[in-house]
Design an enzyme around this catalytic site. Sequence first.
Site, PDB file in Angstrom:
ATOM      1  N   CYS A 273      56.724  76.657  54.952  1.00  0.00           N
ATOM      2  CA  CYS A 273      57.765  76.730  55.917  1.00  0.00           C
ATOM      3  C   CYS A 273      58.878  76.348  55.237  1.00  0.00           C
ATOM      4  O   CYS A 273      60.071  76.298  55.990  1.00  0.00           O
ATOM      5  CB  CYS A 273      57.302  76.486  57.245  1.00  0.00           C
ATOM      6  SG  CYS A 273      57.101  74.616  57.325  1.00  0.00           S
TER       7      CYS A 273
ATOM      8  N   GLU B 233      31.462  32.282  40.385  1.00  0.00           N
ATOM      9  CA  GLU B 233      32.455  32.787  41.301  1.00  0.00           C
ATOM     10  C   GLU B 233      33.010  31.575  42.201  1.00  0.00           C
ATOM     11  O   GLU B 233      32.501  30.625  42.401  1.00  0.00           O
ATOM     12  CB  GLU B 233      31.206  33.444  42.422  1.00  0.00           C
ATOM     13  CG  GLU B 233      31.857  34.589  43.209  1.00  0.00           C
ATOM     14  CD  GLU B 233      32.121  35.934  42.637  1.00  0.00           C
ATOM     15  OE1 GLU B 233      32.439  36.856  43.198  1.00  0.00           O
ATOM     16  OE2 GLU B 233      31.687  36.112  41.376  1.00  0.00           O
TER      17      GLU B 233
ATOM     18  N   LYS C 193      24.595  38.183  45.037  1.00  0.00           N
ATOM     19  CA  LYS C 193      25.943  38.616  44.842  1.00  0.00           C
ATOM     20  C   LYS C 193      26.939  37.956  45.524  1.00  0.00           C
ATOM     21  O   LYS C 193      26.968  38.168  46.780  1.00  0.00           O
ATOM     22  CB  LYS C 193      26.127  40.382  44.829  1.00  0.00           C
ATOM     23  CG  LYS C 193      27.264  40.770  44.381  1.00  0.00           C
ATOM     24  CD  LYS C 193      27.028  42.147  44.597  1.00  0.00           C
ATOM     25  CE  LYS C 193      28.598  42.929  43.785  1.00  0.00           C
ATOM     26  NZ  LYS C 193      29.835  42.280  44.494  1.00  0.00           N
TER      27      LYS C 193
ATOM     28  N   LEU D 186      30.030  45.736  37.827  1.00  0.00           N
ATOM     29  CA  LEU D 186      28.762  46.333  37.496  1.00  0.00           C
ATOM     30  C   LEU D 186      28.511  47.804  38.481  1.00  0.00           C
ATOM     31  O   LEU D 186      29.253  47.596  39.417  1.00  0.00           O
ATOM     32  CB  LEU D 186      27.760  45.252  37.869  1.00  0.00           C
ATOM     33  CG  LEU D 186      27.252  43.940  37.043  1.00  0.00           C
ATOM     34  CD1 LEU D 186      26.169  43.059  37.713  1.00  0.00           C
ATOM     35  CD2 LEU D 186      26.827  44.367  35.734  1.00  0.00           C
TER      36      LEU D 186
ATOM     37  N   CYS E 135      57.430  71.729  51.517  1.00  0.00           N
ATOM     38  CA  CYS E 135      56.109  72.341  51.902  1.00  0.00           C
ATOM     39  C   CYS E 135      56.194  74.052  51.449  1.00  0.00           C
ATOM     40  O   CYS E 135      57.255  74.509  51.911  1.00  0.00           O
ATOM     41  CB  CYS E 135      56.081  72.287  53.347  1.00  0.00           C
ATOM     42  SG  CYS E 135      54.696  73.450  54.127  1.00  0.00           S
TER      43      CYS E 135
END
Length: 388
Positions: A385, A159, A104, A81, A382
Site C-alpha cells: 500500500c 566458571e 553445567k 558446546l 510497504c
Amino acid sequence: MNDIYTMKALISTLNSASSLYYNTGTSPYSDQQFDAMMEELKAMEQITGVQLSNSPLRNVGAPVLDSIQKVDNQYRPMLSLDKVHSDEEVDNFADGHDILGMIKLDGLSIRLIYEKGQLILAHTRGNGYVGSNITEHIKHFTNVPLSLIKDIDIIVDGEAIIKLNDFEKINQNNQFKNPRNAAAGTLNSLDMKEVEARRLSFIAWDAIGESLTDELHCNLDYLSALGFEVVYHTFERNNEKIIEWAKLSNLPCDGVVWKFNDIEYGNSLGQTSHHFLNGIAWKPVDETEWTTLKNIEYTMGRTGVLTPVAIFETVELEGSEVNRANLHNLSVMEAILGQPYFQQEIEIFKANQIIPQVKSAVKLTGLRQDGLRITIPIPKECPCCGGS
C-alpha cells in the site's frame, strides 16, 4: 594435598569468626586462640607457597579501575558446546566411549593463566577469541589460588558464579534476575569493593598444560590438589542426579556437560566455528530470557516479502548479547504477540544456540495506559500500500 584442604578449612573458620565478630561483637574464640590460628595459617602459606584470594592474611585494597581492557586469547579458543535434550542423544554422542558428566554451571566462562605457579592473567570468554581482562576482579573472588603449590605453567578454565546461598544474601532487594546476571554485572564493574561484596566463586572444569594427563577426570583431580574448587564430575550417566547434586551444593546449574574422558580422542574430533565436538551440553529445556519489546521493524527480502523483526531490551543469552529477533512473517508475529505488542514482556531463546527467536509473550489487553489502541505500523516501503 591435605595441607591445601586443611588451609581452606582454617581460612573458613577464621573468616566465619571475623564475620560473626563484625556483625555481633561476639566471637567463639578468645583473642589468643584467634591469633594462634592466624599464625598457623601464616606458617602454612609459607610452607606450601599457596595463597588463596579469601585468605584473611591478604591485606589488599579494593581499587576503582579506570576501564576494563580487552585481551586477545592466545591459547585454545573458548567455544560453546552443542546442545541436546534427551538421554538417547547423550548415549549416541558417547558411541561406546567413556564420557564424563559434569554440572553445567550457570555463570560466565573465564580463564586463569599461571606462570611458574603465579597468577598472571584472568580474562572472560568474550567471543571465544577476545575477552575482557578481569585479573583485578579475580583477586576479590572467594576461592581463587593466587599462587600454586607447584611452580608450573598452567591454564585453568572454569566458571565465575555466585552460589545460591550467597545470591540470596546479596539480592534481598531483588535487583538481579538470577545469579548469572549478577555475576555478569559484577565482572563489568570497575569498583572492586562491589566485586568483593558480591562473593563470586570460581569453579574449575578444564585445563591446558604440560603437567596434565590425557584423561579428563585425572586432570580435574590434579586441579583439586592444586587448590582449585573443581566441578562435580562422574561417569554415572544420570543427568537428574547430577543436577540434584548441584542443588545440594548451592550451585547455579542449567544442565549437564558430557565430555570424552580421553582428551586426545575428543580433540581429534575438531570443532565448528561455534562449538567444540569433544563434548555436548544436555539441557532439559532451551535457555530463555525475558525482556521488554521496544518496537517492530521490517526488512524486505529480494523477493519483496516483508519480514517483521522484534527489537527489545538487550539480554545476554547463550554467552552473547542480543536485542533483535526474526518473527518470520505477520501470521507468526500475531500468533506469538497478539495485538497490541507495545512494551509487552517477551521470552527469547536461541534456535540451535545461534539464531535469536521469540518463544512466547505476555499478551496485553489491547489498550495502552493513555487509552489509545496500538496498531502495527506499516513501513513506508510497504509494497502493498506504499505506507498509506
